[in-house]
Design a protein around this motif. Structure first.
Motif, short mmCIF file in Angstrom:
data_model
loop_
_atom_site.label_atom_id
_atom_site.label_comp_id
_atom_site.label_asym_id
_atom_site.label_seq_id
_atom_site.Cartn_x
_atom_site.Cartn_y
_atom_site.Cartn_z
N GLU A 1 0.92 -1.09 -0.32
CA GLU A 1 0.13 0.04 -0.11
C GLU A 1 0.73 1.21 0.00
O GLU A 1 0.56 2.25 -0.59
N ARG B 1 2.32 1.95 -3.27
CA ARG B 1 1.48 2.07 -4.22
C ARG B 1 1.24 3.78 -4.22
O ARG B 1 1.32 4.47 -4.96
N ARG B 2 1.18 4.27 -2.97
CA ARG B 2 1.18 5.59 -2.77
C ARG B 2 2.38 6.43 -3.27
O ARG B 2 2.28 7.45 -3.66
N LYS C 1 4.52 5.61 -5.57
CA LYS C 1 4.66 5.41 -6.89
C LYS C 1 3.63 6.52 -7.41
O LYS C 1 3.99 7.06 -8.54
N GLU C 2 2.69 6.89 -7.05
CA GLU C 2 1.77 7.66 -7.35
C GLU C 2 2.48 9.26 -7.64
O GLU C 2 2.20 10.06 -8.32
N ILE C 3 3.31 9.43 -6.28
CA ILE C 3 3.95 10.87 -6.19
C ILE C 3 5.23 10.68 -7.11
O ILE C 3 5.37 11.68 -7.59
N PRO D 1 6.54 8.15 -9.93
CA PRO D 1 6.39 6.92 -10.55
C PRO D 1 7.89 6.59 -11.28
O PRO D 1 7.62 5.35 -11.74
N ASN D 2 8.71 7.41 -11.60
CA ASN D 2 9.92 6.93 -12.20
C ASN D 2 10.91 6.38 -11.15
O ASN D 2 12.14 6.28 -11.58
N ALA E 1 4.05 11.16 3.27
CA ALA E 1 3.56 9.67 2.91
C ALA E 1 4.07 8.74 3.85
O ALA E 1 3.29 7.78 4.44
#
Length: 493
Positions: free
Chosen positions: A149, A152-153, A155-157, A159-160, A184
């Protein structure tokens, strides 16, 4: 405050005094000599119970516990072993130099101290992430993988970027890029501290006030979430870094310093509390081999069957009552195995008489002990010993046992007495601990029974002021039985 040779007031008494001083937050003590080491650590426990942190600046202690020792236990441990073990058990801040003392003070004075050892590493490149992670692990801190989880959070911030812990924000040089990542992680509850490593220079061109505001925001995010923050930057003179330092956030040139500051400054997590010694007494029994077995059996250690014999006829009757195979020991030697005074696996009376005659001619023993031959599948040999340390008092040692115990040097020492929970922790701290649970098809052993034996020896050494050494070696531990087959007690002259 200098105490000299502690001829009048001791270090422990000064710590006790500062512990009740409302103006004192942290107590530091430089110590070379431990007149009553147990009293010192009892006082440290008292000071911490009153909300004071105690730091020991203590150089390495290298003297052997005793220059003349009769047991394997006494020859295996030193004052440094005892000191290091106590500090680890009670989680006392112990440093060996002024530099580390200053790091500890900075960590303790930080806005938030880590409540545990879980560290989230956040860096501006792969190399910086690796160095910071390595520094944290070297200090005994943990860098656990983030949950799915949280990944995932993150990666949203970003992504690379790699975000599994460590977090490697590719090409992120500006401090503001790190703020949502810090937010986060801090809100996830998956870390006790954040270790940042990178340049953190203001390539985005924000104002000095803006950069300092970002730094303050990051500090507040961590403080409000109850997690510590330590920063390593190649540009410690940047306005944001100096702003963090002014707010007591530890900022360093290198990640090694930042990680060590986190470890030394974290909240302490003692593994045990010292058990108060009961009323002590003098041991008034004999200390020969069989008497030592009897005394330790009375304390709670379970021994194999043994019968004293003066000659071959008595030995034959003893073997018949015990049942073959038996062990024959010639009495009077300090280390019986070393002198050839032990014969194993005697299967009949003819062999018994022959071996007894040979031992009589070679060693001139004071008598013999005929004993049960303990045969256990997948057996493990352990040593349980107690030594009265001149500085710290009674101690208990658990080690890989048998005739090669000094070679293995796999041992754990603690202040005696210990309860069964702490005895189990000691056993599980040994390098051979994986064998206890059944290794590659071998049988599991009953550690609870072994812990009872450890507790018994620890209480025996703690309860008798004149006992300087007590030892069971080996304690043969198998899946069905746990039996001591040799014992030694040494009393002070």
């Amino acid at each position: 405050m200098s105490v000299g040779n502690q001829a009048d007031l001791t270090v422990a008494e000064f710590i006790e005094s500062f512990a009740v001083d409302p103006n004192t937050r942290v107590i530091t003590a430089y110590i070379e000599e431990y007149q009553d080491g147990r009293r010192l650590f009892e006082t440290i426990e008292y000071a911490r119970s009153r909300g004071k942190e105690v730091i020991l600046l203590a150089p390495r202690a290298g003297e052997a516990v005793g220059r003349s020792v009769a047991s394997h236990t006494g020859s295996m441990i030193s004052n440094e072993d005892v000191l290091a073990s106590i500090c680890a058990e009670l989680d006392v801040v112990r440093v060996r130099g002024i530099g580390d003392l200053l790091l500890a003070l900075r960590g303790i004075d930080a806005p938030t101290r880590a409540g545990g050892r879980r560290v989230a590493v956040v860096a501006d490149g792969g190399g910086a992430a690796t160095l910071a992670t390595d520094a944290a692990i070297a200090e005994g801190l943990e860098v656990p993988a983030f949950s799915a989880e949280l990944v995932r959070r993150l990666k949203e911030i970003a992504p690379n970027s790699s975000v599994g812990n460590p977090v490697d924000l590719v090409g992120a040089l500006d401090l503001g890029v790190f703020r949502p990542i810090i937010q986060a992680i801090a809100s996830s509850g998956e870390g006790d501290a954040i270790l940042m490593n990178g340049a953190f220079n203001n390539v985005a061109g924000a104002s000095i006030e803006g950069e300092c505001a970002v730094a303050a925001n990051i500090r507040n995010i961590c403080s409000q979430s109850g997690i510590a923050l330590s920063v390593a930057s190649t540009l410690t003179g940047e306005p944001a870094m100096t702003a963090l330092a002014r707010d007591r956030v530890p900022v360093f040139d290198f990640p090694v310093e930042a990680a060590r500051c986190l470890e030394l400054g974290r909240k302490r997590l003692p593994k045990r509390k010292l058990i108060a010694n009961r009323t002590t007494r003098l041991f008034v029994g004999e200390v020969d081999y069989l008497a030592s077995r009897t005394a330790l059996a009375g304390a709670g250690v379970i021994f194999s069957k043994a019968v004293y014999a003066r000659d071959a006829d008595e030995a034959a009757r003893a073997a018949h009552s015990i049942g073959y195979p038996v062990v024959l020991k010639a009495l009077g030697s300090l280390h019986k195995s070393d002198s050839g005074a032990v014969v194993l696996n005697i299967r009949d009376e003819v062999t018994l008489r022959s071996k007894l005659e040979s031992l009589s001619n070679e060693l001139r023993p004071t008598g013999f002990s005929v004993e049960e031959m303990v045969v256990e599948k997948d057996a493990i040999e352990l040593l349980i010993g107690g030594v009265r340390d001149p500085a710290f008092g009674p101690t208990v040692v658990v080690a890989a046992g048998g005739t090669r115990t000094e070679i293995w040097r796999d041992r754990v020492v603690a202040l005696a007495p210990v309860d069964e929970d702490n005895a189990l922790r000691m056993l599980n701290s040994l390098r051979i601990a994986p064998l206890f649970g059944g290794f590659r098809g071998s049988s599991r052993i009953d550690l609870d029974v072994v812990a009872k034996a450890v507790t018994a020896v620890s209480r025996f050494i703690a309860d008798h002021d004149n006992v300087s050494e007590a030892e069971v070696n080996p304690l043969i531990v198998g899946p069905t039985r746990c039996l001591a087959v040799d014992a030694r007690i040494v009393t002070a002259l």
